[in-house]
Design an enzyme around this catalytic site. Structure first.
Site, PDB file in Angstrom:
ATOM      1  N   GLY A  14       0.816  -1.221   0.000  1.00 39.73           N
ATOM      2  CA  GLY A  14       0.000   0.000   0.000  1.00 39.73           C
ATOM      3  C   GLY A  14       0.842   1.260   0.000  1.00 39.73           C
ATOM      4  CB  ALA A  17       3.579   0.844  -6.388  1.00 38.16           C
ATOM      5  CB  ALA A  51       9.949  15.419  -7.981  1.00 39.18           C
ATOM      6  CE  LYS A  79      10.128  18.059 -11.766  1.00 33.50           C
ATOM      7  NZ  LYS A  79      10.378  16.631 -11.511  1.00 33.50           N
ATOM      8  CG  LEU A 334      10.100   1.345  -5.046  1.00 28.04           C
ATOM      9  CD1 LEU A 334      10.309   1.695  -3.575  1.00 28.04           C
ATOM     10  CD2 LEU A 334      11.098   2.117  -5.908  1.00 28.04           C
TER      11      LEU A 334
HETATM   12  P1  FAD Z   1       6.900   1.017  -0.878  1.00 23.79           P
HETATM   13  O1  FAD Z   1       6.633   2.438  -0.622  1.00 23.79           O
HETATM   14  O2  FAD Z   1       8.096   0.398  -0.246  1.00 23.79           O
HETATM   15  O3  FAD Z   1       5.615   0.208  -0.416  1.00 23.79           O
HETATM   16  C1  FAD Z   1       5.647  -1.182  -0.194  1.00 23.79           C
HETATM   17  C2  FAD Z   1       4.335  -1.625   0.437  1.00 23.79           C
HETATM   18  O4  FAD Z   1       4.360  -3.030   0.540  1.00 23.79           O
HETATM   19  C3  FAD Z   1       4.103  -1.065   1.830  1.00 23.79           C
HETATM   20  O5  FAD Z   1       2.748  -0.732   1.984  1.00 23.79           O
HETATM   21  C4  FAD Z   1       4.424  -2.253   2.726  1.00 23.79           C
HETATM   22  O6  FAD Z   1       3.735  -2.212   3.935  1.00 23.79           O
HETATM   23  C5  FAD Z   1       3.945  -3.393   1.841  1.00 23.79           C
HETATM   24  N1  FAD Z   1       4.535  -4.690   2.165  1.00 23.79           N
HETATM   25  C6  FAD Z   1       5.810  -5.109   1.952  1.00 23.79           C
HETATM   26  N2  FAD Z   1       5.967  -6.383   2.383  1.00 23.79           N
HETATM   27  C7  FAD Z   1       4.751  -6.767   2.858  1.00 23.79           C
HETATM   28  C8  FAD Z   1       4.263  -7.967   3.455  1.00 23.79           C
HETATM   29  N3  FAD Z   1       5.036  -9.028   3.676  1.00 23.79           N
HETATM   30  N4  FAD Z   1       2.972  -7.993   3.846  1.00 23.79           N
HETATM   31  C9  FAD Z   1       2.155  -6.931   3.661  1.00 23.79           C
HETATM   32  N5  FAD Z   1       2.557  -5.773   3.104  1.00 23.79           N
HETATM   33  C10 FAD Z   1       3.840  -5.702   2.716  1.00 23.79           C
HETATM   34  N6  FAD Z   1       9.748   8.545  -7.546  1.00 23.79           N
HETATM   35  C11 FAD Z   1       9.328   9.614  -8.219  1.00 23.79           C
HETATM   36  O7  FAD Z   1       8.504   9.485  -9.126  1.00 23.79           O
HETATM   37  N7  FAD Z   1       9.803  10.862  -7.921  1.00 23.79           N
HETATM   38  C12 FAD Z   1      10.751  11.054  -6.985  1.00 23.79           C
HETATM   39  O8  FAD Z   1      11.119  12.191  -6.717  1.00 23.79           O
HETATM   40  C13 FAD Z   1      11.279   9.927  -6.307  1.00 23.79           C
HETATM   41  N8  FAD Z   1      12.251  10.042  -5.385  1.00 23.79           N
HETATM   42  C14 FAD Z   1      12.775   8.924  -4.804  1.00 23.79           C
HETATM   43  C15 FAD Z   1      13.881   9.015  -3.967  1.00 23.79           C
HETATM   44  C16 FAD Z   1      14.448   7.850  -3.416  1.00 23.79           C
HETATM   45  C17 FAD Z   1      15.657   7.948  -2.583  1.00 23.79           C
HETATM   46  C18 FAD Z   1      13.858   6.597  -3.662  1.00 23.79           C
HETATM   47  C19 FAD Z   1      14.412   5.342  -3.028  1.00 23.79           C
HETATM   48  C20 FAD Z   1      12.746   6.502  -4.468  1.00 23.79           C
HETATM   49  C21 FAD Z   1      12.217   7.651  -5.067  1.00 23.79           C
HETATM   50  N9  FAD Z   1      11.137   7.563  -5.931  1.00 23.79           N
HETATM   51  C22 FAD Z   1      10.710   8.659  -6.608  1.00 23.79           C
HETATM   52  C23 FAD Z   1      10.467   6.298  -6.127  1.00 23.79           C
HETATM   53  C24 FAD Z   1       9.189   6.262  -5.305  1.00 23.79           C
HETATM   54  O9  FAD Z   1       9.464   6.513  -3.957  1.00 23.79           O
HETATM   55  C25 FAD Z   1       8.531   4.907  -5.448  1.00 23.79           C
HETATM   56  O10 FAD Z   1       8.361   4.614  -6.797  1.00 23.79           O
HETATM   57  C26 FAD Z   1       7.186   4.903  -4.800  1.00 23.79           C
HETATM   58  O11 FAD Z   1       7.260   5.320  -3.490  1.00 23.79           O
HETATM   59  C27 FAD Z   1       6.559   3.536  -4.867  1.00 23.79           C
HETATM   60  O12 FAD Z   1       7.039   2.703  -3.865  1.00 23.79           O
HETATM   61  P2  FAD Z   1       6.304   1.311  -3.708  1.00 23.79           P
HETATM   62  O13 FAD Z   1       4.871   1.562  -3.438  1.00 23.79           O
HETATM   63  O14 FAD Z   1       6.666   0.457  -4.855  1.00 23.79           O
HETATM   64  O15 FAD Z   1       7.033   0.676  -2.442  1.00 23.79           O
END
Ligand code: FAD
Length: 500
Positions: A14, A17, A51, A79, A334
Site C-alpha cells: 500500500g 504503487a 517529484a 513543477k 519498486l
Molecule cells: P513502498 O513504498 O516500499 O511500499 C511497499 C508496500 O508493501 C508497503 O505498503 C508495505 O507495507 C507493503 N509490504 C511489503 N511487504 C509486505 C508484506 N510481507 N505484507 C504486507 N505488506 C507488505 N519517484 C518519483 O517518481 N519521484 C521522486 O522524486 C522519487 N524520489 C525517490 C527518492 C528515493 C531515494 C527513492 C528510493 C525513491 C524515489 N522515488 C521517486 C520512487 C518512489 O518513492 C517509489 O516509486 C514509490 O514510493 C513507490 O514505492 P512502492 O509503493 O513500490 O514501495
C-alpha cells in the site's frame, strides 16, 4: 442475460504503487473485478517520491480527480522542470524543462536556429528563449496553453507533493470506489501444484486472501514476483553507480520556486523539492565512493533551510526485474525495478505499467500472449529511461573526484553512445518513437551537460542572417510578455489550492 462472475484481484502493498494500482483498476475494471489490497503499517512504505513529470496529469484525468483539490490535499506545488547544478562542469547549471525552447520553423527544430546563430557569435544560450526557464527564474506559474496567439506552446507542468499524503489521498479514493483493504503482514503464499500460479496469501493473523491475479507492490523486497516466483534482477549499477540515499525534510523555502533542483556532489547528487509546508531533500550517492557519514554531512551542509529531523537511510540497486509479469502475478513499483530519482520517473513508471496492465489484462485463459507483450514493452521503457539517466553522468567534464572520473570514462550502452555521437555531429536526436523523453528533453540535457553540435540542420538555413536575428528577437519578446502576465507561483497556489 447475467453478469459474468467477478474475478478476484489481489494487490499486495500500500505504498504509492499499491494505491495508484488500486485506484486505476477500480476506476477502469471495477465492474469485472473484486479488488483487495493488503498492506502492513508495521512494515511501512519508502515514503519518498515527491517529484513527478507531466504524464501524471493523464493519470489524474483517468481517475477523474479535481486538480486543485489534489494539490491542496497533498500540500503540493507546481513543477516546470529540474534545475541541474554542477553536472556538466562545476559552476554551471541548466534547467531541463517540460517544454520546448523557442519555436520550430520550416522543418527544423528551434535549437538548430539557435546553434546557427551561436556559431556566428551570438552569445545567448538556448534557455534565453525558454518560456519555462524565464517563468522559473521569476518564480511564476499559471495555466498558459500557448504564447500569445502564436504557435508556441505554453507551460507544460507536473507536481511536487507529499508522498505520504498522496498515498493517503489515493487510498480514500480507492476505498470510496469499493477496494477492500486488509491490514497485516503476508506470511505465506499458496501456489497451484500443477501450473505454479499463486492462488492465495495468508496474513500473520491467519486471514487467507484468495485471488485469480496478484499484483506485487511490496517495494524493493518484491515478495511475490522476486522471492516467491524466483524472477531475477538485472543489475545496472555499472552505469548508474549510486546505491544509497539519505532523505531529510527541512523548513519551507522562503520563495516557492516552481522546479526541482538536483545538485551534483562529490559522489552523487542532492535533490530539493519545494512543498507548501516543507522542503523535501535527499542525497543520492554511491557507497563505493563516499562513506555514509560524509554523505550525511554533505546533505545537511547543502540544505537551504533548517532540517526538520535526522536523515533517513535508503538502499537500492539500480536495475530491473528480468520479467515484470510471471504466471498470474505482475510487479508494479519498486518491486519491478528501480531507476534512481534523477528525472522523477518512478511514479511515472507505476502509472505507465498500470495502464499497460489494464490494457492487456487477460480476458480469459492464462494470458501468455498478453504477458509476453507486457514484458517486452516494460523492458523497452525501462531501457530508454536508463539511457537518458546515464547521459547525465557520462556526459560530463568533471574530473574533481574518483566518482566523476569513473562516470566520465565508463563504457555506456551502444544505444546511448549512438545518440551522443549523432547529437555531437549535427544536433540531431535519435530517439525511439515511444521514448518517454521528447526531443526537447534530449536536446536540453545534451546541451546542458556540455555537448556542442558541430553543425546545425541545413533546413535552418532557410532564413537570411537578418531574418534569423529578427526571429530570435521576436521569440524572446513574446516569452517575456507571456511571463510578465503570469502570477507568481505563490499567488497561484494561494488563490487556487493552498493547503489549510
Ligand atoms: P513502498 O513504498 O516500499 O511500499 C511497499 C508496500 O508493501 C508497503 O505498503 C508495505 O507495507 C507493503 N509490504 C511489503 N511487504 C509486505 C508484506 N510481507 N505484507 C504486507 N505488506 C507488505 N519517484 C518519483 O517518481 N519521484 C521522486 O522524486 C522519487 N524520489 C525517490 C527518492 C528515493 C531515494 C527513492 C528510493 C525513491 C524515489 N522515488 C521517486 C520512487 C518512489 O518513492 C517509489 O516509486 C514509490 O514510493 C513507490 O514505492 P512502492 O509503493 O513500490 O514501495
Amino acid at each position: 442475460m447475467t453478469d459474468t462472475p467477478k474475478r478476484k484481484l489481489v494487490i499486495v502493498g500500500g505504498g504509492t504503487a499499491g494505491w495508484i494500482t488500486a485506484a486505476a483498476f477500480v476506476r477502469l475494471l471495477g465492474r469485472s473485478l473484486d479488488i483487495t489490497l493488503v498492506e502492513s503499517e508495521a512494515i511501512g512504505t519508502v515514503g519518498v517520491g515527491e517529484a513527478t513529470i507531466p504524464q501524471i496529469i493523464r493519470l489524474n484525468a483517468i481517475l477523474g480527480l479535481d486538480e486543485m483539490e489534489f494539490v491542496r490535499e497533498t500540500k503540493g506545488t507546481f513543477k516546470l522542470g529540474i534545475e541541474f547544478v554542477d553536472w556538466g562542469r562545476k559552476g554551471t547549471s541548466y534547467l531541463h524543462t517540460f517544454g520546448d525552447a523557442g519555436l520550430s520553423l520550416a522543418g527544423a527544430a528551434f535549437h538548430h536556429y539557435w546553434r546557427r546563430a551561436a556559431a556566428s557569435g551570438h552569445t545567448s544560450d538556448l534557455w534565453h528563449y525558454s518560456l519555462h526557464r524565464l517563468a522559473a527564474d521569476h518564480a511564476r506559474f499559471g495555466k498558459l496553453d500557448r504564447v500569445g496567439n502564436t504557435a508556441m506552446t505554453g507551460l507544460a507542468y507536473a507536481y511536487h507533493f507529499d508522498a505520504g499524503l498522496y498515498a493517503a489521498y489515493l487510498r480514500r479514493y480507492a476505498e470510496g470506489q469499493g477496494v477492500v483493504r486488509h491490514e497485516g503482514i503476508v506470511q505465506h503464499v499458496t501456489r497451484d501444484g500443477e501450473n505454479g500460479d499463486i492462488t492465495a496469501i495468508t496474513l500473520d493473523k491467519g486471514t487467507r486472501v484468495e485471488g485469480d491475479f496478484f499484483i506485487d507492490c511490496t517495494g524493493f523486497r518484491a515478495m511475490l514476483l522476486g522471492e516467491e516466483l524466483g524472477v531475477g534482477y538485472e543489475d545496472w549499477s555499472r552505469w548508474l553507480p549510486c546505491d544509497r540515499a539519505l532523505a531529510v525534510p527541512s523548513e519551507r523555502l522562503p520563495t516557492l520556486v516552481p522546479y526541482t533542483r538536483a545538485t551534483a556532489k562529490q559522489a552523487g547528487w542532492q535533490w530539493r523539492i519545494p512543498l507548501q509546508h516543507r522542503t523535501g531533500n535527499g542525497h543520492v550517492y554511491s557507497s563505493g565512493f563516499i562513506s555514509d557519514q560524509d554523505a550525511a554531512d554533505t546533505l545537511l551542509a547543502g540544505l537551504d533551510t533548517k532540517a526538520l529531523g535526522d536523515p533517513r537511510p535508503l538502499r537500492f540497486t539500480t536495475g530491473r526485474r528480468e520479467a515484470f509479469w510471471a504466471h498470474n502475478c505482475a510487479a508494479i513499483g519498486l518491486s519491478s525495478g528501480f531507476l534512481e530519482p534523477l528525472e522523477s520517473t518512478s511514479i511515472h513508471l507505476i502509472q505507465s505499467h498500470v495502464n499497460r496492465l489494464i490494457q492487456l489484462f487477460p480476458a480469459q485463459g492464462d494470458g501468455a500472449a498478453e504477458r509476453a507483450e507486457y514484458n517486452r514493452r516494460c523492458a523497452a521503457e525501462f531501457e530508454q529511461i536508463r539511457d537518458f539517466l546515464i547521459l547525465h553522468y557520462k556526459q560530463t567534464a568533471r574530473d574533481d573526484s574518483a566518482f566523476w572520473n569513473y562516470c566520465r570514462t565508463m563504457a555506456v550502452p551502444d544505444s546511448l553512445a549512438h545518440k551522443q555521437a549523432l547529437f555531437a555531429s549535427s544536433g540531431r536526436i535519435g530517439r525511439d518513437i515511444d521514448d518517454l523523453f521528447r526531443e526537447a528533453s534530449w536536446v536540453q540535457v545534451m546541451l546542458g551537460q556540455g555537448v556542442t553540435p558541430q553543425a546545425h540542420d541545413p533546413m535552418a538555413d532557410a532564413l537570411s542572417d537578418a531574418q534569423l536575428g529578427e526571429f530570435l528577437g521576436n521569440v524572446r519578446t513574446l516569452i517575456e510578455r507571456a511571463v510578465s502576465g503570469l502570477p507568481t507561483h505563490e499567488d497561484f497556489i494561494a488563490r487556487h489550492c493552498a493547503a489549510g
